[in-house]
Design a protein around this motif. Structure first.
Motif, mmCIF file in Angstrom:
data_model
loop_
_atom_site.group_PDB
_atom_site.id
_atom_site.type_symbol
_atom_site.label_atom_id
_atom_site.label_comp_id
_atom_site.label_asym_id
_atom_site.label_seq_id
_atom_site.Cartn_x
_atom_site.Cartn_y
_atom_site.Cartn_z
ATOM 1 N N TRP A 206 -16.256 -0.150 -35.728
ATOM 2 C CA TRP A 206 -17.620 0.358 -35.555
ATOM 3 C C TRP A 206 -17.617 1.877 -35.596
ATOM 4 N N LEU A 207 -18.600 2.450 -36.308
ATOM 5 C CA LEU A 207 -18.753 3.906 -36.388
ATOM 6 C C LEU A 207 -20.232 4.214 -36.525
ATOM 7 N N SER A 208 -20.757 4.968 -35.583
ATOM 8 C CA SER A 208 -22.174 5.327 -35.630
ATOM 9 C C SER A 208 -22.407 6.481 -34.671
ATOM 10 N N ALA A 209 -23.691 6.800 -34.482
ATOM 11 C CA ALA A 209 -24.039 7.896 -33.586
ATOM 12 C C ALA A 209 -23.620 7.561 -32.157
ATOM 13 N N SER A 210 -23.277 8.599 -31.420
ATOM 14 C CA SER A 210 -22.811 8.383 -30.050
ATOM 15 C C SER A 210 -23.893 7.769 -29.169
ATOM 16 N N ASN A 211 -25.171 7.978 -29.516
ATOM 17 C CA ASN A 211 -26.231 7.411 -28.678
ATOM 18 C C ASN A 211 -26.398 5.911 -28.885
ATOM 19 N N GLN A 212 -25.616 5.319 -29.797
ATOM 20 C CA GLN A 212 -25.649 3.873 -29.999
ATOM 21 C C GLN A 212 -24.401 3.183 -29.438
ATOM 22 N N LEU A 213 -23.438 3.986 -28.993
ATOM 23 C CA LEU A 213 -22.156 3.414 -28.577
ATOM 24 C C LEU A 213 -22.277 2.572 -27.310
ATOM 25 N N GLY A 214 -23.082 3.022 -26.349
ATOM 26 C CA GLY A 214 -23.222 2.259 -25.114
ATOM 27 C C GLY A 214 -23.762 0.866 -25.348
ATOM 28 N N GLN A 215 -24.776 0.765 -26.208
ATOM 29 C CA GLN A 215 -25.348 -0.537 -26.530
ATOM 30 C C GLN A 215 -24.342 -1.413 -27.267
ATOM 31 N N HIS A 216 -23.559 -0.801 -28.163
ATOM 32 C CA HIS A 216 -22.535 -1.559 -28.898
ATOM 33 C C HIS A 216 -21.489 -2.125 -27.957
ATOM 34 N N LEU A 217 -21.028 -1.336 -26.999
ATOM 35 C CA LEU A 217 -19.987 -1.796 -26.075
ATOM 36 C C LEU A 217 -20.476 -2.936 -25.187
ATOM 37 N N SER A 218 -21.721 -2.814 -24.724
ATOM 38 C CA SER A 218 -22.226 -3.834 -23.797
ATOM 39 C C SER A 218 -22.610 -5.124 -24.516
ATOM 40 N N GLU A 219 -23.109 -5.029 -25.755
ATOM 41 C CA GLU A 219 -23.570 -6.223 -26.463
ATOM 42 C C GLU A 219 -22.466 -6.883 -27.289
ATOM 43 N N ASP A 220 -21.677 -6.095 -27.980
ATOM 44 C CA ASP A 220 -20.675 -6.661 -28.889
ATOM 45 C C ASP A 220 -19.343 -6.945 -28.200
ATOM 46 N N HIS A 221 -18.997 -6.158 -27.193
ATOM 47 C CA HIS A 221 -17.713 -6.352 -26.513
ATOM 48 C C HIS A 221 -17.882 -6.778 -25.052
ATOM 49 N N PHE A 233 -18.861 11.219 -5.786
ATOM 50 C CA PHE A 233 -17.745 10.277 -5.929
ATOM 51 C C PHE A 233 -18.303 8.865 -6.135
ATOM 52 N N PHE A 234 -17.641 8.106 -6.997
ATOM 53 C CA PHE A 234 -18.044 6.725 -7.235
ATOM 54 C C PHE A 234 -16.791 5.852 -7.317
ATOM 55 N N HIS A 235 -16.969 4.582 -7.018
ATOM 56 C CA HIS A 235 -15.868 3.639 -6.901
ATOM 57 C C HIS A 235 -15.480 3.078 -8.268
ATOM 58 N N VAL A 236 -14.173 3.072 -8.546
ATOM 59 C CA VAL A 236 -13.651 2.510 -9.787
ATOM 60 C C VAL A 236 -12.494 1.567 -9.430
ATOM 61 N N PRO A 237 -12.693 0.256 -9.512
ATOM 62 C CA PRO A 237 -11.571 -0.681 -9.303
ATOM 63 C C PRO A 237 -10.733 -0.780 -10.567
ATOM 64 N N LEU A 238 -9.431 -0.617 -10.454
ATOM 65 C CA LEU A 238 -8.553 -0.599 -11.624
ATOM 66 C C LEU A 238 -7.433 -1.629 -11.448
ATOM 67 N N ARG A 239 -7.353 -2.550 -12.367
ATOM 68 C CA ARG A 239 -6.265 -3.518 -12.372
ATOM 69 C C ARG A 239 -5.080 -2.925 -13.135
ATOM 70 N N HIS A 240 -3.880 -3.306 -12.743
ATOM 71 C CA HIS A 240 -2.688 -2.652 -13.288
ATOM 72 C C HIS A 240 -2.561 -2.820 -14.809
ATOM 73 N N ASN A 241 -3.092 -3.931 -15.385
ATOM 74 C CA ASN A 241 -2.964 -4.169 -16.816
ATOM 75 C C ASN A 241 -4.286 -4.022 -17.578
ATOM 76 N N LYS A 242 -5.299 -3.449 -16.912
ATOM 77 C CA LYS A 242 -6.588 -3.201 -17.572
ATOM 78 C C LYS A 242 -6.491 -1.916 -18.380
ATOM 79 N N ARG A 243 -6.613 -2.040 -19.690
ATOM 80 C CA ARG A 243 -6.342 -0.889 -20.551
ATOM 81 C C ARG A 243 -7.512 0.095 -20.626
ATOM 82 N N LEU A 244 -8.743 -0.422 -20.643
ATOM 83 C CA LEU A 244 -9.896 0.454 -20.836
ATOM 84 C C LEU A 244 -10.978 0.163 -19.810
ATOM 85 N N LEU A 245 -11.594 1.226 -19.310
ATOM 86 C CA LEU A 245 -12.812 1.154 -18.507
ATOM 87 C C LEU A 245 -13.787 2.185 -19.073
ATOM 88 N N VAL A 246 -15.063 1.844 -19.119
ATOM 89 C CA VAL A 246 -16.069 2.741 -19.686
ATOM 90 C C VAL A 246 -17.046 3.145 -18.593
#
Length: 355
Positions: A206-221, A233-246
Motif C-alpha cells: 500500500w502507498l498513498s497519502a499519509s492522511n489515509q494510512l490510519g484508515q488503511h491500518l484499521s480496516e485492512d489490517h 503519559f499514556f499506557h502501552v502494553p507490549l508483548r515480547h513478540n509483538k513486532r508493531l504497535l501503531v
C-alpha cells in the motif's frame, strides 16, 4: 462552288489550241481545286467551333442550375455545438500578464552539483554554470565543471525565472492542491502533509497519502490504534513478540510506530513518526515502566520517515532496551510513553485522518 469532273481535264467550253495554252489551263484547274479544298476545311472548322461553343453553353447552364438549386436538408439534431475552452490559468496565479508555460525539460533548473531543484540565491561561474547556494559553499566557490572561480556572481536571470514560475506539488495525485513557486517546491514537499507513505505492515504494498494510512491500518489490517494526547503519559502494553504497535495523536491524527525487535537476551524498541521527512525534529518522546516508574529512555527526538517499514537506518534511531527478565510470566510489559511536540517546529495542518 462548281468543281470540274475528274473525267474532264479542262474547264467547260474551253480547249487548248497549243501546248502552251494547255499548260496554262491545267495550272488554272489545279489552283481551282486547292481553293475548293480550303473552303471545305474552313466550313468544317466553323462547325466544330460552333459545336464546342454549344457544349460549353450547356455545361455552364447545368452548373448554374446546380448553384441555384436548394441546399439539401440538414439534420440539426446531430450538429455538435462548439464549446469554447476555458482560459488556462496563468503560472503566476492568474495575473493579467500571466501566460501558461510548458516546461519540457525541468532539469534545466537543477543544480549541476547536487542535481536538486535550484533555490534562490543562484550562483554562476564566468562560463555560466549555475549552482545552488548550499553547494556553492561546499565546493569552496569553485565550479566543479570548469574549475573557474564562482565568487559572489549571482545569476539574476535564473532567479527571476524561478521567482515567477508557479507549479503544482508533486503530491497533487495524493490530494495536495498547493501552487508553489518553483524555487520553493523542494522545501514545500519536505513538509507536505500529502507526501505518499507506505504501510508499516511487512509484505503490504500500500502507498498513498499519509492522511489515509490510519484508515488503511484499521480496516485492512485490523490494527488497534492506540490514541494519545501530546504531552501526557499514556499506557502501552507490549508483548515480547509483538513486532508493531501503531499510535495515533487524537488532536491531529499523526501516526507513530513502535517497532519491537527481539534479540538474544533483550528486546530493542524503536519509535518513529510516519510522515514527511524533516531535518528538524518535530517531536520528542520518553519512556518509563508503569510498575515502578523506572525511566527506560529520557526525552529523545523522534525521527520521521515516509517509509512505514522503517526506511531509516537503525543507526540513526534512538532505541531503548528491555531485558528479557523484565517481562512477566505472561511475557507482557506495561510501559508509559509521552510524546511532545517540539517548540518552534513546523507542523502541517492536515495530518492523517482519525479513524
Amino acid at each position: 462552288m462548281s468543281v470540274p469532273s475528274s473525267n474532264n481535264r479542262y474547264p467547260s467550253g474551253r480547249r487548248p489550241r497549243s501546248p502552251i495554252e494547255e499548260i496554262e489551263m491545267l495550272s488554272e484547274l489545279s489552283d481551282t481545286e486547292e481553293d475548293y479544298s480550303s473552303d471545305e476545311e474552313e466550313s468544317d472548322g466553323g462547325g466544330e467551333e460552333r459545336g464546342e461553343a454549344s457544349s460549353s453553353d450547356e455545361e455552364e447552364s447545368e452548373h448554374m442550375d446546380a448553384y441555384d438549386a436548394p441546399l439539401p436538408h440538414v439534420n440539426r439534431e446531430i450538429i455538435v455545438p462548439v464549446v469554447p475552452e476555458p482560459p488556462a490559468l496563468a503560472p503566476n496565479g492568474g495575473g493579467a500578464n500571466g501566460v501558461p508555460v510548458m516546461l519540457t525539460d525541468p532539469s534545466v533548473f537543477d543544480c549541476c552539483v547536487c542535481f536538486d531543484t535550484l533555490s534562490i540565491p543562484v550562483y554562476q561561474c564566468i562560463n555560466g554554470h549555475i549552482i545552488c547556494s548550499p553547494c556553492c559553499s561546499k565546493i569552496a566557490h569553485k565550479c566543479p565543471l570548469c574549475s573557474m572561480s564562482i565568487g559572489d556572481n549571482r545569476c539574476r536571470a535564473i532567479e527571476a525565472v524561478l521567482a515567477s514560475i508557479k507549479t503544482t506539488c508533486s503530491n497533487a495525485r495524493y490530494g495536495c492542491n498547493a501552487m508553489v513557486r518553483y524555487s520553493e517546491k523542494r522545501e514545500h514537499e519536505k513538509t507536505c502533509a500529502f507526501v505518499p507513505c507506505s504501510c508499516p505492515q511487512p509484505g503490504c504494498n500500500w502507498l498513498s497519502a499519509s492522511n489515509q494510512l490510519g484508515q488503511h491500518l484499521s480496516e485492512d489490517h485490523l490494527f488497534y490504534l492506540i490514541s494519545f494526547e501530546y504531552g501526557e503519559f499514556f499506557h502501552v502494553p507490549l508483548r515480547h513478540n509483538k513486532r508493531l504497535l501503531v499510535l495515533q495523536a487524537s488532536t491531529d491524527g499523526k501516526l507513530f510506530v513502535i517497532k519491537n525487535q527481539m534479540e538474544d537476551t533483550e528486546n530493542e524498541v524503536f519509535l518513529y513518526h510516519i510522515g514527511p521527512n524533516s531535518s528538524v525534529p518535530q517531536f520528542h518522546f520518553e519512556v518509563k515502566t508503569m510498575s515502578d516508574g523506572e525511566v527506560l529512555l529520557p526525552q529523545t527526538p523522534v525521527e520521521s520517515t515516509q517509509n512505514g517499514t522503517l526506511g531509516i537506518p537503525l543507526s540513526r534511531l534512538t532505541f531503548f532496551c528491555i531485558p528479557r527478565e523484565m517481562f512477566s510470566l505472561s511475557r507482557w510489559i506495561h510501559l508509559q510513553f509521552r510524546i511532545t511536540t517540539v517548540s518552534g517546529a513546523t507542523h502541517s495542518d492536515d495530518g492523517p485522518s482519525i479513524s
